[in-house]
Design an enzyme around this catalytic site. Structure first.
Site, PDB file in Angstrom:
ATOM      1  N   THR A  34      -5.645  -2.309   2.434  1.00  0.00           N
ATOM      2  CA  THR A  34      -5.589  -1.108   2.872  1.00  0.00           C
ATOM      3  C   THR A  34      -4.545  -0.353   1.967  1.00  0.00           C
ATOM      4  O   THR A  34      -4.798   0.092   0.624  1.00  0.00           O
ATOM      5  CB  THR A  34      -5.127  -1.052   4.328  1.00  0.00           C
ATOM      6  OG1 THR A  34      -4.300  -1.995   4.512  1.00  0.00           O
ATOM      7  CG2 THR A  34      -6.379  -1.056   5.142  1.00  0.00           C
ATOM      8  N   THR A  35      -3.376   0.132   2.404  1.00  0.00           N
ATOM      9  CA  THR A  35      -2.464   1.279   1.947  1.00  0.00           C
ATOM     10  C   THR A  35      -1.740   0.815   0.761  1.00  0.00           C
ATOM     11  O   THR A  35      -0.895   0.030   0.740  1.00  0.00           O
ATOM     12  CB  THR A  35      -1.796   1.719   3.142  1.00  0.00           C
ATOM     13  OG1 THR A  35      -2.680   1.904   4.202  1.00  0.00           O
ATOM     14  CG2 THR A  35      -1.419   3.218   2.703  1.00  0.00           C
TER      15      THR A  35
END
Lengths: 261, 216
Positions: A34-35
Site C-alpha cells: 500500500t502506502t
C-alpha cells in the site's frame, strides 16, 4: 550503425522473455502493497513506506518492504500487486547497473525516470486487469544539484513532483497530512517526522496501511537521498521518532495541532 | 583450387596470427594486494578502458583488439546480469564466466570459418576472504589457467610476469603494488582499478583516479 544496446530489459526480452515479470491474464486474488510517501527537504528528498501487504481484506504480511535503493543516487517505492512490483524493482535495479557497466557512465536522472516509465508501460495489459504497479521514484540529480521526485500512472506517464507525493490506497489520507506538515526548509529529521505522521494518518483511515507497530517493533521503512547519496534510516532511528509521535498522539490522537489562520 | 593444409599447420598458423596481434598490445597485470585484487593496465587513453567491472565481485582485464574485447566485456556483463537476475546475485561466479569466455574463444579458434580472437583476458573474482580470491587467465585459443597471486597478459607477458613474481608479496599496500607493476610494465600511464574487500559495499569494483595512483 550497430553497437551494444545498454538495456538489460531489451536483452532479456530477446533471449529469455519468460524471466521478465508478468502476471496471469485473468485477475485473481493477489497480495497488494500500500502506502508510500515522499517529500523534499532542505538537502534532498526522503521516502517512507508502510509495511503492510493485504490480500482482499486480510493482512497478508506485516513486515513487507516496499522502499528500495534503485542505485547509489536514487530510491524507488512501489505500491500495487506486490509480486509484480518487487520483481519490477529488481529488474529496474539491474537495468540501471547494466547501463552503467556497459556505457561506463550512469544514466541521467531523467533517463532513469523515463526508463522506469517504460517498464510500467510494459505492465499495462496486466494493469488493465487490476494487476497495477505504481512506483514513486526519487533521488539526487547530480547534474541539477537537487533532489527530484517522480510519480507515475499505470500507462507509464511520469510526472515530476516538486513538494511531496504519495501513492497507494492510503495515499489520499497521507497526502492531506503531508500537505499540512511538510516544510521544504526542514532538516532531514523533521522531514522524516512529517512522513511518519502522514503514514500514521493513512493507517488511521485506510485499513490496508499499517501504522507504527510498537508491540511488534515494526516501523515504516525510511530512506533519504542527498548529495552524499542514498542511505536507509536505521531501525533504531525510526523507532525513536515513532515513539515520540505515538506519545504525542496519545494526548492528541488526530495529530499535531495546525493553525487555521 | 583447393590446397591441402594439415590440421597441425593450420592450428600453428592461427596461433601465430593471434599471438602477433596480441603481442602488439601493451600489457595488463592483475595482482593480489592487502585489501583485494588490483587490475593495472599500461594505457594511454583515459576513456578506452582495458579493465572493467563485470559484477559485484568480478573484474575483467583484456589486451588485444579493442573491438573484440569490448564485445566480450559486454557479453560478460550480460551473462552475469542475466544469471544474477534469474537466480541470485550469489550465483554469479568468476568460474562460470571464465568458462563461458573459454568456450567462445576456443570455439572461434578451432572453427574453420571464424577468425580467431586476437585477445587475451583475465577474469578476477574477489573472495570473501583472501583464500577465496581467484584469477583466471584465458588465452586466444580458449586455454584457461588458474593463477595464484598474479597474472599478466599482452606483449612480453612472460617476462613481465617473471619480473613481478620475483619476491612478490600479496600482503603489500595498493600503492606499493601499483608502483611495482608500473616498473614491471615500464609504463608512466597506468589505468588502475581494484576489487576491494571489506568496504561493506555490494559492488567491490572501484576505479582508482590517475592522480591517486602515487608513484615513486
Amino acid at each position: 550503425m550497430t553497437s551494444a544496446n545498454p538495456s538489460f530489459v531489451d536483452y532479456v526480452r530477446s533471449v529469455s522473455p519468460e524471466a521478465l515479470p508478468a502476471a496471469p491474464a485473468d485477475a485473481f486474488p493477489a497480495v497488494h502493497g500500500t502506502t508510500i510517501v515522499a517529500a523534499r527537504y532542505r538537502d534532498g528528498v526522503v521516502m517512507a513506506g508502510d509495511r503492510r501487504a493485504t490480500m482482499g481484506s486480510a493482512i497478508a504480511m506485516r513486515d513487507i518492504e516496499k522502499v528500495f535503493s534503485a542505485d547509489d543516487q536514487s530510491i524507488i517505492g512501489v505500491a500495487g500487486v506486490a509480486g509484480i512490483a518487487i520483481e519490477l524493482v529488481r529488474l529496474f535495479q539491474v537495468e540501471l547497473e547494466h547501463f552503467e557497466k556497459v556505457e561506463g557512465v550512469g544514466l541521467s536522472f531523467d533517463g532513469k525516470a523515463n526508463r522506469l516509465g517504460s517498464l510500467i508501460r510494459g505492465n499495462l495489459a496486466q494493469a488493465m486487469q487490476g494487476m497495477a504497479v505504481l512506483p514513486l521514484f526519487i533521488g539526487w540529480d547530480e547534474r541539477a544539484v537537487r533532489g527530484r521526485m517522480f510519480s507515475y500512472d499505470a500507462t507509464g506517464g511520469r510526472y515530476e513532483e516538486h513538494e511531496f507525493c504519495s501513492v497507494g490506497s492510503g495515499s489520499a489520507f497521507a497526502r492531506g497530512a503531508l500537505k499540512k506538515l511538510y516544510d521544504p526548509e526542514a532538516d532531514e529529521q523533521s522531514a522524516v517526522a512529517a512522513l511518519l505522521q502522514s503514514l500514521y494518518d493513512a493507517a488511521d483511515d485506510d485499513s490496508a496501511t499499517s501504522g507504527l507497530d510498537l508491540t511488534r517493533g515494526i516501523f515504516p521503512l525510511v530512506m533519504r537521498a542527498n548529495a552524499d547519496g542514498v542511505a536507509r534510516w536505521s531501525e533504531q532511528g525510526v523507532r525513536e521518532l515513532a515513539e515520540q509521535i505515538i506519545t504525542a498522539r496519545t494526548g492528541r490522537p488526530d495529530g499535531p495541532r495546525g493553525y487555521a489562520l | 583450387m583447393n590446397f591441402y593444409v594439415s590440421p597441425e599447420q593450420q592450428m600453428l598458423d592461427r596461433a601465430e596470427f593471434a599471438r602477433k596481434g596480441i603481442a602488439r598490445g601493451r600489457a595488463v597485470a592483475v595482482v593480489r594486494y592487502r585489501d583485494g585484487i588490483a587490475l593495472v593496465a599500461d594505457n594511454h587513453s583515459t576513456t578506452l578502458n582495458k579493465v572493467a567491472e563485470i559484477y559485484d565481485r568480478i573484474g575483467f582485464a583484456a589486451v588485444g583488439r579493442y573491438n573484440e574485447f569490448e564485445a566480450l566485456r559486454i557479453a560478460g556483463i550480460r551473462h552475469a546480469d542475466l544469471r544474477g537476475y534469474s537466480y541470485d546475485r550469489r550465483d554469479v561466479t568468476g568460474r562460470s564466466l571464465a568458462g563461458a569466455y573459454s568456450q567462445q574463444l576456443g570455439g572461434a579458434f578451432a572453427s574453420a570459418v571464424d577468425k580467431p580472437f586476437e585477445v587475451e583476458l583475465i577474469v578476477a573474482e574477489l573472495g570473501e576472504s583472501p583464500e577465496g580470491d581467484l584469477i583466471y587467465r584465458i588465452s586466444y585459443d580458449g586455454v584457461i589457467s588458474d593463477e595464484d597471486d598474479l597474472a599478466v597478459i599482452g606483449g612480453d607477458a612472460e617476462h613481465t610476469a617473471a619480473r613481478l613474481r620475483d619476491g612478490f608479496d600479496p600482503q603489500a599496500e595498493l600503492a606499493t603494488v601499483v608502483e611495482r607493476v608500473g616498473k614491471a610494465l615500464s609504463s608512466q600511464q597506468l589505468e588502475v582499478a581494484v576489487l576491494e574487500r571489506g568496504t561493506g559495499r555490494r559492488r567491490t569494483f572501484r576505479r582508482v583516479p590517475r592522480h591517486e595512483v602515487t608513484r615513486g
